[in-house]
Design a protein around this motif. Structure first.
Motif, PDB file in Angstrom:
ATOM      1  N   ILE A 113      -9.184  -6.217 -11.449  1.00 40.76           N
ATOM      2  CA  ILE A 113     -10.407  -5.840 -12.165  1.00 40.76           C
ATOM      3  C   ILE A 113     -11.233  -4.868 -11.321  1.00 40.76           C
ATOM      4  O   ILE A 113     -11.771  -3.884 -11.841  1.00 40.76           O
ATOM      5  N   ARG A 114     -11.324  -5.130 -10.011  1.00 39.77           N
ATOM      6  CA  ARG A 114     -12.097  -4.266  -9.112  1.00 39.77           C
ATOM      7  C   ARG A 114     -11.361  -2.974  -8.757  1.00 39.77           C
ATOM      8  O   ARG A 114     -11.934  -2.076  -8.153  1.00 39.77           O
ATOM      9  N   GLY A 115     -10.050  -2.896  -9.064  1.00 44.74           N
ATOM     10  CA  GLY A 115      -9.266  -1.706  -8.754  1.00 44.74           C
ATOM     11  C   GLY A 115      -8.751  -1.672  -7.324  1.00 44.74           C
ATOM     12  O   GLY A 115      -8.377  -0.618  -6.817  1.00 44.74           O
ATOM     13  N   LYS A 116      -8.693  -2.815  -6.667  1.00 45.19           N
ATOM     14  CA  LYS A 116      -8.248  -2.872  -5.273  1.00 45.19           C
ATOM     15  C   LYS A 116      -6.864  -3.513  -5.129  1.00 45.19           C
ATOM     16  O   LYS A 116      -6.400  -3.765  -4.028  1.00 45.19           O
ATOM     17  N   TYR A 117      -6.189  -3.758  -6.242  1.00 46.31           N
ATOM     18  CA  TYR A 117      -4.910  -4.458  -6.212  1.00 46.31           C
ATOM     19  C   TYR A 117      -3.830  -3.642  -5.505  1.00 46.31           C
ATOM     20  O   TYR A 117      -3.033  -4.193  -4.724  1.00 46.31           O
ATOM     21  N   ASP A 118      -3.769  -2.334  -5.738  1.00 45.49           N
ATOM     22  CA  ASP A 118      -2.741  -1.492  -5.114  1.00 45.49           C
ATOM     23  C   ASP A 118      -2.891  -1.481  -3.594  1.00 45.49           C
ATOM     24  O   ASP A 118      -1.887  -1.545  -2.864  1.00 45.49           O
ATOM     25  N   ASP A 119      -4.125  -1.414  -3.106  1.00 43.23           N
ATOM     26  CA  ASP A 119      -4.361  -1.462  -1.667  1.00 43.23           C
ATOM     27  C   ASP A 119      -3.943  -2.820  -1.087  1.00 43.23           C
ATOM     28  O   ASP A 119      -3.376  -2.896   0.011  1.00 43.23           O
ATOM     29  N   TYR A 120      -4.209  -3.873  -1.837  1.00 45.27           N
ATOM     30  CA  TYR A 120      -3.847  -5.230  -1.414  1.00 45.27           C
ATOM     31  C   TYR A 120      -2.329  -5.350  -1.263  1.00 45.27           C
ATOM     32  O   TYR A 120      -1.824  -5.870  -0.259  1.00 45.27           O
ATOM     33  N   ILE A 121      -1.576  -4.862  -2.232  1.00 43.21           N
ATOM     34  CA  ILE A 121      -0.108  -4.919  -2.192  1.00 43.21           C
ATOM     35  C   ILE A 121       0.417  -4.065  -1.042  1.00 43.21           C
ATOM     36  O   ILE A 121       1.337  -4.463  -0.321  1.00 43.21           O
ATOM     37  N   LYS A 122      -0.184  -2.891  -0.834  1.00 41.70           N
ATOM     38  CA  LYS A 122       0.247  -2.019   0.252  1.00 41.70           C
ATOM     39  C   LYS A 122       0.022  -2.703   1.605  1.00 41.70           C
ATOM     40  O   LYS A 122       0.876  -2.637   2.489  1.00 41.70           O
ATOM     41  N   ASN A 123      -1.115  -3.377   1.781  1.00 39.82           N
ATOM     42  CA  ASN A 123      -1.388  -4.104   3.025  1.00 39.82           C
ATOM     43  C   ASN A 123      -0.385  -5.237   3.237  1.00 39.82           C
ATOM     44  O   ASN A 123       0.070  -5.464   4.359  1.00 39.82           O
ATOM     45  N   LEU A 124      -0.045  -5.952   2.160  1.00 38.31           N
ATOM     46  CA  LEU A 124       0.952  -7.018   2.285  1.00 38.31           C
ATOM     47  C   LEU A 124       2.298  -6.461   2.739  1.00 38.31           C
ATOM     48  O   LEU A 124       2.964  -7.044   3.593  1.00 38.31           O
ATOM     49  N   ARG A 125       2.687  -5.336   2.166  1.00 38.04           N
ATOM     50  CA  ARG A 125       3.971  -4.724   2.546  1.00 38.04           C
ATOM     51  C   ARG A 125       3.941  -4.230   3.993  1.00 38.04           C
ATOM     52  O   ARG A 125       4.924  -4.377   4.718  1.00 38.04           O
TER      53      ARG A 125
END
Length: 194
Positions: A113-125
């Motif tokens: 919802i906040r638009g931060k999901y892609d950054d979150y996935i990239k950090n996990l990877r």
């Protein structure tokens, strides 16, 4: 008529039992006296090369593995929502996120919802790649430091090879390459956080 005469210690023992002092001694002891220390809840002490503490009124040992056990052990209830973690996907999600699968879904939904999901996935990877680099470095260092004195062939003959590799140089090269890869990933992680 009694065939056996009572001794002083027998009478003292019977007196102790009748008065409710069943643990009291019926003899006088001379010599060693054990030093008695009373510990309270949360105290930590060393006794016979072991570290002890009192938790919930129970005397327990503290081992070096307690921190590891705490990381590996999955509690019965989720620390975030207090629901019982009994679903199939709760265990793998708890290992990564320290919360149940439902809480992870809610958290990721809020990130979308906040638009931060892609950054979150990239950090996990990126964090996953750091772990892979550590594992690969350990594997290559093990291989480089193996003994090459002799190998057993398929026919059961021992082959002795002359020459070899410079173990110190290869070990330093492996460590240097792994450190460079870690630094690159760390830079990417810091750029993502900014």
């Amino acid at each position: 008529m009694l065939k056996k005469e009572f001794k002083r210690k027998d009478v003292d023992r019977a007196r102790n039992l009748l008065t409710g002092k069943s643990g009291a001694s019926s003899k006088t002891q001379v010599g060693y006296k054990k030093k008695r220390v009373d510990y309270k809840e949360g105290d930590v002490w060393v006794e016979n090369k072991k570290t002890w503490t009192i938790k919930d009124g129970i005397k327990q040992t503290i081992s070096k593995m307690d921190a590891i056990k705490k990381e590996i052990f999955m509690p019965l209830c989720c620390p975030k929502c207090s629901k019982v973690m009994k679903k199939r996907l709760d265990k793998p999600n708890y290992k990564v996120h320290k919360m149940c699968f439902d809480c992870v879904i809610d958290y990721e939904h809020k990130l979308r919802i906040r638009g931060k999901y892609d950054d979150y996935i990239k950090n996990l990877r990126l964090k996953n790649r750091l772990t892979e680099i550590d594992e690969m470095e350990n594997m290559f260092l093990e291989l480089a430091n193996q003994s090459n004195d002799g190998f057993v062939s398929e026919h059961g003959e021992v082959e002795r090879w002359v020459g070899g590799i410079d173990k110190e140089k290869i070990s330093s090269d492996i460590t240097k390459a792994a450190q460079e890869a870690r630094e690159t990933i760390q830079k990417e992680l810091t750029n993502e956080e900014d």
